[in-house]
Design a protein around this motif. Structure first.
Motif, PDB file in Angstrom:
ATOM      1  N   GLY A 132       0.819  -1.209   0.000  1.00 12.27           N
ATOM      2  CA  GLY A 132       0.000   0.000   0.000  1.00 12.27           C
ATOM      3  C   GLY A 132       0.853   1.260   0.000  1.00 12.27           C
ATOM      4  O   GLY A 132       0.572   2.212  -0.728  1.00 12.27           O
ATOM      5  N   HIS A 133       1.911   1.259   0.798  1.00 13.92           N
ATOM      6  CA  HIS A 133       2.822   2.407   0.842  1.00 13.92           C
ATOM      7  C   HIS A 133       3.501   2.588  -0.512  1.00 13.92           C
ATOM      8  O   HIS A 133       3.634   3.713  -1.002  1.00 13.92           O
ATOM      9  CB  HIS A 133       3.866   2.210   1.946  1.00 13.92           C
ATOM     10  N   VAL A 141       2.397   1.674  -3.491  1.00 13.26           N
ATOM     11  CA  VAL A 141       1.417   2.170  -4.465  1.00 13.26           C
ATOM     12  C   VAL A 141       1.168   3.658  -4.237  1.00 13.26           C
ATOM     13  O   VAL A 141       1.121   4.447  -5.188  1.00 13.26           O
ATOM     14  CB  VAL A 141       0.102   1.362  -4.394  1.00 13.26           C
ATOM     15  N   ARG A 142       1.046   4.042  -2.995  1.00 12.28           N
ATOM     16  CA  ARG A 142       0.831   5.456  -2.668  1.00 12.28           C
ATOM     17  C   ARG A 142       1.995   6.302  -3.187  1.00 12.28           C
ATOM     18  O   ARG A 142       1.788   7.374  -3.766  1.00 12.28           O
ATOM     19  CB  ARG A 142       0.673   5.589  -1.157  1.00 12.28           C
ATOM     20  N   GLN A 143       3.222   5.834  -3.002  1.00 14.65           N
ATOM     21  CA  GLN A 143       4.399   6.558  -3.484  1.00 14.65           C
ATOM     22  C   GLN A 143       4.414   6.629  -5.014  1.00 14.65           C
ATOM     23  O   GLN A 143       4.797   7.652  -5.581  1.00 14.65           O
ATOM     24  CB  GLN A 143       5.685   5.905  -2.960  1.00 14.65           C
ATOM     25  N   VAL A 174      -7.989   2.565  -7.361  1.00  8.23           N
ATOM     26  CA  VAL A 174      -6.905   2.551  -6.377  1.00  8.23           C
ATOM     27  C   VAL A 174      -6.543   3.975  -5.960  1.00  8.23           C
ATOM     28  O   VAL A 174      -6.174   4.217  -4.806  1.00  8.23           O
ATOM     29  CB  VAL A 174      -5.672   1.796  -6.944  1.00  8.23           C
ATOM     30  N   HIS A 218      -8.551   6.455  -5.478  1.00  9.12           N
ATOM     31  CA  HIS A 218      -9.494   6.894  -4.441  1.00  9.12           C
ATOM     32  C   HIS A 218      -9.453   6.013  -3.198  1.00  9.12           C
ATOM     33  O   HIS A 218      -9.987   6.399  -2.156  1.00  9.12           O
ATOM     34  CB  HIS A 218     -10.900   6.989  -5.028  1.00  9.12           C
ATOM     35  N   TYR A 219      -8.814   4.883  -3.287  1.00  9.02           N
ATOM     36  CA  TYR A 219      -8.594   4.066  -2.101  1.00  9.02           C
ATOM     37  C   TYR A 219      -7.520   4.718  -1.219  1.00  9.02           C
ATOM     38  O   TYR A 219      -7.628   4.736  -0.006  1.00  9.02           O
ATOM     39  CB  TYR A 219      -8.170   2.638  -2.493  1.00  9.02           C
ATOM     40  N   HIS A 220      -6.488   5.251  -1.868  1.00 11.64           N
ATOM     41  CA  HIS A 220      -5.353   5.808  -1.132  1.00 11.64           C
ATOM     42  C   HIS A 220      -5.492   7.293  -0.807  1.00 11.64           C
ATOM     43  O   HIS A 220      -4.800   7.788   0.092  1.00 11.64           O
ATOM     44  CB  HIS A 220      -4.058   5.575  -1.908  1.00 11.64           C
ATOM     45  N   PHE A 221      -6.329   8.016  -1.540  1.00  8.06           N
ATOM     46  CA  PHE A 221      -6.484   9.463  -1.340  1.00  8.06           C
ATOM     47  C   PHE A 221      -7.968   9.804  -1.361  1.00  8.06           C
ATOM     48  O   PHE A 221      -8.730   9.229  -2.137  1.00  8.06           O
ATOM     49  CB  PHE A 221      -5.746  10.244  -2.443  1.00  8.06           C
ATOM     50  N   LEU A 236      -4.556  14.339  -3.677  1.00  6.98           N
ATOM     51  CA  LEU A 236      -3.335  13.681  -4.141  1.00  6.98           C
ATOM     52  C   LEU A 236      -2.402  14.690  -4.801  1.00  6.98           C
ATOM     53  O   LEU A 236      -1.207  14.734  -4.508  1.00  6.98           O
ATOM     54  CB  LEU A 236      -3.697  12.563  -5.127  1.00  6.98           C
TER      55      LEU A 236
END
Length: 186
Positions: free
Chosen positions: A9-10, A12-14, A47, A49-52, A58
């Motif tokens: 997850g980290h 993907v966020r990066q 994805v 909108h899953y992370h942000f 974002l």
């Protein structure tokens, strides 16, 4: 120790933040869509909108994070300055890395423009810039500059203006400007 899922997850966020940092200067703030961003990051749009919480959140995080990083690098150069004139030279040396046409310069311009329409982004940018300006003012005060906070504000605005003018092709090199800014802090 983080779980493998948390690590993925980290990562993907990066990747999403890195993709935003590439797309903003390439296409312009308003032309970065969730679909284009997800494609660049190699993920599905859901994805994002899953992370942000939103695409603007974002974009804000990516741009503010990079601007904070740039100012941290400037502060590192300022740490070696023992006089106000050396502080000016350190700031100008840091600015030399930015032509106005490079991706970081374009990202900064896009972020400033977007901040005019996005209160959250504006508040974040103000926080980063004001924090840097206060630290610069403290440093100048320790070096004996009169009206250090006001001088820091003018110095920072002058360097920002120099970078903005470079982007339009009208900005001078730092060389001829340096003596003028050194007089400001003498």
């Amino acid at each position: 120790m983080a779980s493998p899922a948390a690590e993925r997850g980290h990562e993907v966020r990066q990747r999403l933040l890195a993709a935003a940092a590439e797309l903003i200067p390439e296409r312009g703030w308003a032309a970065v869509s969730t679909r284009v961003l997800a494609e660049r990051a190699g993920v599905t749009p859901s994805v994002v909108h899953y992370h942000f919480p939103s695409l603007p959140a974002l974009l804000n995080e990516a741009s503010v994070g990079l601007l904070r990083q740039v100012l941290t690098e400037v502060e590192t150069r300022l740490d070696t300055a023992s006089t106000p004139a050396e502080a000016v030279d350190a700031m100008l040396a840091s600015a030399d890395a930015y032509t106005g046409a490079d991706s970081m310069s374009r990202l900064a311009v896009e972020a400033y423009l977007a901040a005019g329409r996005d209160e959250s982004l504006r508040e974040q940018l103000v926080g980063v810039v004001e924090g840097f300006r206060q630290r610069l003012g403290r440093r100048l005060g320790e070096q004996g500059v009169s009206a250090p906070d006001e001088t820091a504000a003018v110095l920072l605005a002058a360097v920002d203006g120099l970078l903005l003018h470079r982007g339009s092709g009208a900005g001078p090199d730092a060389g001829p400007v340096a003596p003028v800014l050194r007089r400001l802090v003498s």
